[in-house]
Design an enzyme around this catalytic site. Structure first.
Site, PDB file in Angstrom:
ATOM      1  N   ASN A 208      -7.130   1.457   1.873  1.00 13.09           N
ATOM      2  CA  ASN A 208      -7.417   3.062   2.614  1.00 13.09           C
ATOM      3  C   ASN A 208      -6.924   3.794   1.496  1.00 13.09           C
ATOM      4  OD1 ASN A 208      -8.915   2.332   4.654  1.00 13.09           O
ATOM      5  ND2 ASN A 208      -7.843   2.920   6.366  1.00 13.09           N
TER       6      ASN A 208
ATOM      7  N   GLU B  25       1.062  -1.212  -0.146  1.00 11.73           N
ATOM      8  CA  GLU B  25      -0.236   0.018  -0.111  1.00 11.73           C
ATOM      9  C   GLU B  25       0.964   1.614  -0.144  1.00 11.73           C
ATOM     10  OE1 GLU B  25      -3.184   0.198   3.125  1.00 11.73           O
ATOM     11  OE2 GLU B  25      -3.647   2.787   2.302  1.00 11.73           O
TER      12      GLU B  25
ATOM     13  N   GLU C 282      -6.840  -9.027   3.137  1.00 11.58           N
ATOM     14  CA  GLU C 282      -5.851  -8.281   4.389  1.00 11.58           C
ATOM     15  C   GLU C 282      -5.748  -9.341   5.583  1.00 11.58           C
ATOM     16  OE1 GLU C 282      -6.226  -3.871   5.856  1.00 11.58           O
ATOM     17  OE2 GLU C 282      -6.784  -3.947   3.360  1.00 11.58           O
TER      18      GLU C 282
ATOM     19  N   ASN D 260     -11.928  -1.108  -1.012  1.00 13.69           N
ATOM     20  CA  ASN D 260     -11.512  -1.235  -0.185  1.00 13.69           C
ATOM     21  C   ASN D 260     -12.423  -0.922   1.122  1.00 13.69           C
ATOM     22  OD1 ASN D 260      -8.978  -2.804   1.270  1.00 13.69           O
ATOM     23  ND2 ASN D 260      -9.415   0.298   1.428  1.00 13.69           N
ATOM     24  N   GLU D 261     -12.928  -1.594   1.382  1.00 11.04           N
ATOM     25  CA  GLU D 261     -13.315  -1.820   3.317  1.00 11.04           C
ATOM     26  C   GLU D 261     -14.194  -0.804   2.748  1.00 11.04           C
ATOM     27  OE1 GLU D 261     -10.598  -1.090   5.931  1.00 11.04           O
ATOM     28  OE2 GLU D 261     -10.150  -3.104   6.306  1.00 11.04           O
TER      29      GLU D 261
ATOM     30  N   TYR E  87      -7.582  -8.407  11.824  1.00 14.06           N
ATOM     31  CA  TYR E  87      -6.099  -7.785  12.241  1.00 14.06           C
ATOM     32  C   TYR E  87      -6.350  -8.272  14.308  1.00 14.06           C
ATOM     33  CZ  TYR E  87      -4.840  -5.206   8.648  1.00 14.06           C
ATOM     34  OH  TYR E  87      -4.905  -4.450   7.403  1.00 14.06           O
TER      35      TYR E  87
ATOM     36  N   GLN F 239       1.204  -5.470   6.043  1.00 15.16           N
ATOM     37  CA  GLN F 239       1.675  -5.354   4.918  1.00 15.16           C
ATOM     38  C   GLN F 239       3.280  -6.369   4.727  1.00 15.16           C
ATOM     39  OE1 GLN F 239       1.017  -1.227   3.826  1.00 15.16           O
ATOM     40  NE2 GLN F 239      -0.898  -1.215   4.766  1.00 15.16           N
TER      41      GLN F 239
HETATM   42  O1  AHR Z   1      -3.305  -2.583   6.021  1.00 14.93           O
HETATM   43  C1  AHR Z   1      -3.636  -1.692   6.961  1.00 14.93           C
HETATM   44  C2  AHR Z   1      -5.013  -0.457   6.308  1.00 14.93           C
HETATM   45  O2  AHR Z   1      -5.930  -1.510   7.342  1.00 14.93           O
HETATM   46  C3  AHR Z   1      -5.735  -1.163   5.220  1.00 14.93           C
HETATM   47  O3  AHR Z   1      -5.488   0.371   4.587  1.00 14.93           O
HETATM   48  C4  AHR Z   1      -7.372  -0.963   5.433  1.00 14.93           C
HETATM   49  O4  AHR Z   1      -7.770  -1.290   4.647  1.00 14.93           O
HETATM   50  C5  AHR Z   1      -7.352  -1.828   6.647  1.00 14.93           C
HETATM   51  O5  AHR Z   1      -8.292  -0.421   7.399  1.00 14.93           O
END
Ligand code: AHR
Length: 512
Positions: free
Chosen positions: A72, A27, A292, A172-173, A244, A356
């Site tokens: 993002n 990213e 992710e 994305n999201e 996460y 990432q």
């Molecule tokens: O990976 C970091 C961020 O986490 C990404 O930009 C987003 O898609 C997620 O919230």
């Protein structure tokens, strides 16, 4: 000592190992691109400014596919800012990460880097602040051979041949309030469907990933997928998942049980996707793209904090240091178990991207003008990317239970396994979640003849350290070490040290 009896049977297979399961994510965020993969002037930089020290670590990691350029970031990005002569590219404010984007690095640079790294590109389009037309134009620019303004512009910019990008993310999201251009599920479902149709008019061979929930804790989790797919099921190939995890309040037992939570998350999305398939009488199956996932100590980090409404303070800077988490032994074991969960669901999770790749919650850290090195979490990924080959095997586990606050009893030993018919190699990936106890592991190999140990390695707490030990700029104490393993009465046996992750490779006789 805890115990585990793991049984596999040659006939009980889940499916092929999807190579795209070993994906990553680049990213335009923090120092992932700038001073991560790209740093002109770095002693290791090649003529294009790519850091060859980082490139070597990426190759050794075994990354198969890389999602780009966000995240993002993509929801406010204009891809046309990143093409053409570098000196003429605009400097822009990146609202997602409160940074200045110089656009020195863009699509062509990423394509060149990806070729060198031998990774497939997974390109995201901006469905936040932009939409159908921009997405369609980007496919034309990237994949159309020539003879139109956009494809000829690509050629004029130095790329005679089309990039041939197969895999595309439809935003994305967009379920998240923090996302630029946040939408509800009906709005997004219709937009994804129309963008998909438009993109496929240009290149019918592309594969498309629709945005799923940005976490299974989202209030709209489940209904988002269901509603969105009612609009777009026929047009998309995958639904995305993001997750996460972090250790909270010193509750290491629950943190080490992360894989159990991940199993449940994946199975919920599979059920939702299949419910839409059944109700809509669709023939094709939509698969999952876990694009992710990782450990992320985000507690002190603001971007998901509603009260802050994503307003970040401080001056606008180029590639600021953002979320450069330093990972320890516990994190590496958890990452190993996350990979196990993804692999065990490889019949439906066909793509996965650890988030990432460099510096930003990453397996690789790289200092500007300095060295690059492997974090602890690098090792389970690298070993699984190298040895998970052929077919995924079903695993039956009978193990000592560990009590956790969040998930109740979890197996002390977690496992995933593959069998490569061509090489006759079985690979077992094993984690001992026990913080203080070694685990005696026996593996029953039904249907496999003449087993012979090829090699075994383990990552665990180093003698000089504890479970919080990390690899740093000047000390890399955490890595893979040899592990004893043998075969006795047809059972493979090993003892996993407390808090460890291991790979055990076994050769078996060829099929008669
Ligand atoms: O990976 C970091 C961020 O986490 C990404 O930009 C987003 O898609 C997620 O919230």
């Amino acid at each position: 000592m805890s115990h585990a009896l793991i049984t596999v049977d040659k006939a009980f297979q889940i499916g092929d190992v999807p190579r795209r399961l070993f994906g990553s994510f680049v990213e335009h965020m923090g120092r992932c691109v700038y001073t991560g993969i790209y740093e002109p002037g770095h002693p290791s930089a090649d003529a294009q400014g790519f850091r060859t020290d980082v490139l070597r670590l990426v190759k050794d990691l075994g990354v198969s596919v890389a999602r780009y350029p966000g995240g993002n970031f993509v929801s406010g990005y204009d891809w046309q800012d990143g093409i053409g002569p570098v000196a003429e590219r605009p400097r822009r404010l990146d609202s997602a990460w409160h940074a200045i984007e110089t656009n020195e690095f863009g699509l062509h640079e990423f394509v060149d880097w990806a070729r060198l790294a031998d990774v497939e590109i997974m390109q995201a389009v901006n469905l936040g602040t932009r939409g159908v037309d921009e997405a369609r134009k980007l496919v034309e620019y990237a994949n159309h051979p020539g003879g139109t303004e956009l494809s000829d512009l690509r050629r004029a910019n130095g790329a005679e041949d089309p990039f041939g990008i197969k895999l595309w993310c439809l935003g994305n999201e967009l379920d998240g309030w923090w996302q630029l251009g946040h939408k509800n599920a009906d709005e997004y479902g219709r937009l994804a469907r129309e963008a998909a149709k438009a993109m496929r008019t240009v290149d019918p061979t592309i594969e498309l990933v629709a945005v799923g929930s940005s976490g299974h804790g989202m209030p709209t989790f489940g209904t988002w997928e269901h509603t969105m797919l009612q609009h777009a099921y026929d047009q998309v190939d995958y639904v995305s998942l993001h997750a996460y995890y972090e250790e909270r309040d010193g509750d290491a037992e629950s943190f080490l049980g992360t894989g159990v939570d991940l199993d449940g998350f994946i199975e919920s999305v599979v059920s939702t996707v299949d419910a839409v398939r059944a109700a809509g009488k669709h023939r094709k199956r939509v698969h999952l793209s876990f694009d992710e996932w990782n450990v992320w100590y985000m507690r002190d980090q603001e971007h998901r904090d509603d009260s802050e409404a994503n307003v970040q303070k401080g001056p606008w800077r180029e590639h600021p240091r953002l979320i450069e988490d330093v990972y320890n032994v516990t994190d590496a074991v958890v990452v190993g178990t996350m990979l196990h969960s993804l692999l065990r669901h490889g019949d439906r999770v066909r793509i996965a991207n650890q988030a990432q790749l460099v510096n930003v919650i990453a397996p690789i850290l790289a200092e500007p003008d300095g060295p690059a090195w492997e974090q602890t979490i690098y090792w389970p990924f690298a070993r699984m990317a190298a040895h998970a080959r052929g077919r995924i095997l079903r695993t039956a586990v009978d193990a000592t239970q560990i009590e956790t606050k969040k998930y109740g009893g979890v197996d002390a030993v977690d496992v995933s396994a593959t069998f490569d018919e061509e090489t006759g190699e079985l690979a077992f990936f094993l984690a001992n979640r026990g913080l203080g106890e070694p685990a005696e592991v026996s593996l029953a190999l039904n249907g496999f003849d003449d087993p012979r140990v090829l090699g075994a390695e383990v990552l665990t707490v180093p003698e000089s350290g504890d479970r919080f030990t990390a690899n740093t700029i000047d000390r890399r104490d955490v890595g893979m070490r040899p592990l004893d393993a043998d075969i006795e009465d047809g059972l493979a046996r090993t003892v996993l040290p407390p808090l460890s992750w291991a790979v055990l490779r076994i050769a078996v006789a060829p099929a008669r």
